[in-house]
Design a protein around this motif. Sequence first.
Motif, short mmCIF file in Angstrom:
data_model
loop_
_atom_site.label_atom_id
_atom_site.label_comp_id
_atom_site.label_asym_id
_atom_site.label_seq_id
_atom_site.Cartn_x
_atom_site.Cartn_y
_atom_site.Cartn_z
N ARG A 147 14.95 64.66 59.34
CA ARG A 147 14.12 66.07 59.43
C ARG A 147 13.80 66.21 60.91
NH1 ARG A 147 9.85 68.05 55.79
NH2 ARG A 147 10.18 69.91 57.10
N PHE A 148 13.45 64.90 61.53
CA PHE A 148 13.02 65.06 63.08
C PHE A 148 14.17 65.31 63.96
CE2 PHE A 148 11.60 62.74 66.88
CZ PHE A 148 10.77 63.53 67.31
N ALA A 149 15.15 64.59 63.57
CA ALA A 149 16.33 64.38 64.54
C ALA A 149 16.91 65.74 64.34
CB ALA A 149 17.49 63.43 63.87
N SER A 150 16.85 66.70 63.28
CA SER A 150 17.62 67.70 63.22
C SER A 150 16.81 68.86 63.80
CB SER A 150 18.08 68.12 61.62
OG SER A 150 16.70 68.42 61.19
N GLY A 151 15.57 68.83 64.22
CA GLY A 151 14.62 69.78 64.59
C GLY A 151 13.64 70.36 63.77
N GLN A 152 13.94 70.01 62.38
CA GLN A 152 13.02 70.96 61.57
C GLN A 152 11.53 70.68 61.70
OE1 GLN A 152 14.41 69.50 57.60
NE2 GLN A 152 16.38 70.45 57.76
N ILE A 153 11.14 69.58 62.19
CA ILE A 153 9.79 69.36 62.32
C ILE A 153 9.53 68.78 63.67
CG2 ILE A 153 9.43 68.77 59.79
CD1 ILE A 153 9.14 65.65 60.76
N THR A 154 8.40 69.11 64.34
CA THR A 154 7.87 68.62 65.78
C THR A 154 7.51 67.22 65.78
OG1 THR A 154 5.57 69.23 65.58
CG2 THR A 154 7.09 70.85 66.06
N LYS A 155 7.46 66.71 66.94
CA LYS A 155 7.04 65.41 67.13
C LYS A 155 5.65 65.08 66.55
CE LYS A 155 6.80 61.62 70.36
NZ LYS A 155 6.87 61.17 71.85
N ALA A 156 4.72 65.88 66.71
CA ALA A 156 3.35 65.78 66.23
C ALA A 156 3.44 65.68 64.75
CB ALA A 156 2.40 66.99 66.74
#
Length: 79
Positions: A51-60
């Motif tokens: 999900r992080f790699a696909s941009g669904q969630i932010t780094k925080a």
Amino acid sequence: MFYGYYFWGMHAMWWFIWFIFLFWIFVLPYDIPGERRNKKSESPLDILKRRFASGQITKAEYEESKKVLESDSVKNNSM
């Protein structure tokens, strides 16, 4: 001479058994719960990374969720 054999030397029941056997091997899907597990189960951390790699969630959000998952993992292993 006729000996009671039908369907090219096999009784109809044997053809039925072969058909069911081949159907079971080649046609049934592998995603039936409790059946052939060819796919590797994704862990919650793997899903979070995807999900992080696909941009669904932010780094925080990623870092916060990762901490929660790792702390839950430590708690479950200590039990």
